[in-house]
Design an enzyme around this catalytic site. Sequence first.
Site, short mmCIF file in Angstrom:
data_model
loop_
_atom_site.label_atom_id
_atom_site.label_comp_id
_atom_site.label_asym_id
_atom_site.label_seq_id
_atom_site.Cartn_x
_atom_site.Cartn_y
_atom_site.Cartn_z
CG HIS A 144 9.71 -10.63 1.24
ND1 HIS A 144 8.39 -10.60 0.83
CD2 HIS A 144 9.67 -10.58 2.60
CE1 HIS A 144 7.60 -10.54 1.90
NE2 HIS A 144 8.35 -10.52 2.97
CD GLN A 163 4.78 -7.43 0.71
OE1 GLN A 163 4.39 -8.50 1.16
NE2 GLN A 163 3.96 -6.50 0.27
CB SER A 202 -2.73 -10.62 -1.43
OG SER A 202 -1.64 -11.29 -0.84
CG ASP A 220 10.39 -7.01 -9.60
OD1 ASP A 220 10.79 -5.86 -9.32
OD2 ASP A 220 9.18 -7.32 -9.58
CG ASN A 242 -4.26 -4.79 -4.06
OD1 ASN A 242 -3.06 -4.86 -4.31
ND2 ASN A 242 -5.00 -5.86 -3.83
CG LEU A 243 -6.81 -6.10 -10.08
CD1 LEU A 243 -6.85 -4.91 -11.03
CD2 LEU A 243 -6.08 -7.27 -10.73
CD GLU A 244 -8.16 -9.78 -5.97
OE1 GLU A 244 -9.01 -10.03 -6.83
OE2 GLU A 244 -7.28 -10.55 -5.61
CE1 TYR A 272 12.93 -17.53 -5.53
CE2 TYR A 272 13.41 -19.78 -4.83
CZ TYR A 272 12.67 -18.61 -4.71
OH TYR A 272 11.67 -18.52 -3.78
N GLY A 322 -0.42 -2.95 -4.49
CA GLY A 322 -0.32 -4.28 -5.09
C GLY A 322 0.09 -5.40 -4.16
P1 OAD Z 1 0.29 -11.48 -3.84
O1 OAD Z 1 0.46 -12.27 -5.09
O2 OAD Z 1 -0.14 -12.21 -2.62
O3 OAD Z 1 -0.78 -10.33 -4.08
C1 OAD Z 1 -0.71 -9.48 -5.18
C2 OAD Z 1 -1.85 -8.49 -5.08
O4 OAD Z 1 -1.73 -7.60 -6.16
C3 OAD Z 1 -3.25 -9.12 -5.16
O5 OAD Z 1 -4.06 -8.61 -4.11
C4 OAD Z 1 -3.78 -8.64 -6.52
O6 OAD Z 1 -5.17 -8.34 -6.48
C5 OAD Z 1 -3.01 -7.36 -6.72
N1 OAD Z 1 -2.80 -6.99 -8.13
C6 OAD Z 1 -2.67 -7.79 -9.21
N2 OAD Z 1 -2.47 -7.06 -10.32
C7 OAD Z 1 -2.46 -5.77 -9.93
C8 OAD Z 1 -2.31 -4.51 -10.61
N3 OAD Z 1 -2.10 -4.46 -11.93
N4 OAD Z 1 -2.35 -3.38 -9.88
C9 OAD Z 1 -2.56 -3.43 -8.54
N5 OAD Z 1 -2.73 -4.57 -7.85
C10 OAD Z 1 -2.67 -5.71 -8.53
O7 OAD Z 1 1.65 -10.67 -3.62
P2 OAD Z 1 2.26 -10.04 -2.30
O8 OAD Z 1 1.21 -9.48 -1.41
O9 OAD Z 1 3.37 -9.16 -2.73
O10 OAD Z 1 7.33 -13.46 -0.54
O11 OAD Z 1 2.87 -11.33 -1.63
C11 OAD Z 1 3.63 -11.17 -0.47
C12 OAD Z 1 4.76 -12.16 -0.44
O12 OAD Z 1 4.22 -13.47 -0.67
C13 OAD Z 1 5.76 -12.02 -1.56
O13 OAD Z 1 6.71 -11.03 -1.32
C14 OAD Z 1 6.39 -13.37 -1.59
C15 OAD Z 1 5.20 -14.27 -1.30
O14 OAD Z 1 5.48 -15.23 -0.38
C16 OAD Z 1 8.55 -13.97 -0.79
O15 OAD Z 1 8.95 -14.26 -1.91
C17 OAD Z 1 9.36 -14.11 0.41
#
Ligand code: OAD
Length: 253
Positions: free
Chosen positions: A127, A109, A199, A112, A223-225, A75, A197
Amino acid sequence: MNDSCCYVRELHRGLAIKDGMEETKVVVLTGAGISAESGVRTFRDGDGLWEEHRIEDVATPQAWMADPVLVWRFYQARRRQLFDVKPNPAHEALANFAQKHSQFTLITQNVDDLHERAGNDATIHMHGRLRTLRCEQSERSEPRMDERDLGDEFLMCKCCATPQRLRPDIVWFGETPMRMDEIYSAVENCDLFIVVGSSGHVYPAAGLVNVANTAGAKTMLVNLEAPANADSFDEIHLGKAGEILPEVLGLLL
Ligand code: OAD
């Protein structure tokens, strides 16, 4: 909107957003994808590793108990990385939207500080945050981003008579997200809920779209996908947040 980079599934529950926009309560939930274009890695990249570590080795209370040095250094590296990244057009579009639309709540979530650096000081971090550290004894958070706070040695708190060890101010797997009462209240009362953004794998964040649907809000995803919970959204825009979100928010204003 550029149709080649996104598809739009049009609404079953249309809301005349443009006409009554001043009265429309908007809630936006962001995830790691919004910071990807700033150079912060998302969590679920292809290899399932976070900066070369397994999630369970660095982001659980068990990991902190078993190997606090590894978790602390992991961290601290994330905290130092904040100086190497800056907000992108998606963060800036949300800050601009917040300035022009008072009925707005931003939930993230992300740990940063890119929403704040773009100008959204009222961001709700469900988070936790990298910029603060938490006393293990009193559980109080304190801002600790001076140069001397960024090394690999453990730091002690300023709140206890006998200073106690600080831990990352992060919600780890198995811990309860922060400010959930405020978050549910905002989502239950909104008219438009936008996710950017994320998943859709991590709950309770991934379930907030269902809370919004139950409340009768219009729900939208950028979202990207297609994410795990894609079926829950009224409208989906696939592509990069930095390219799509400024246009989506601009159309709302
Ligand atoms: P993820 O890493 O699971 O998902 C990120 C999503 O963003 C994916 O679906 C990508 O397709 C999408 N993505 C990537 N680049 C992008 C762009 N330029 N524009 C739009 N979308 C884009 O991240 P989170 O869903 O935020 O928790 O994950 C949830 C939590 O999982 C986080 O907060 C973290 C982790 O455990 C903690 O740290 C407690």
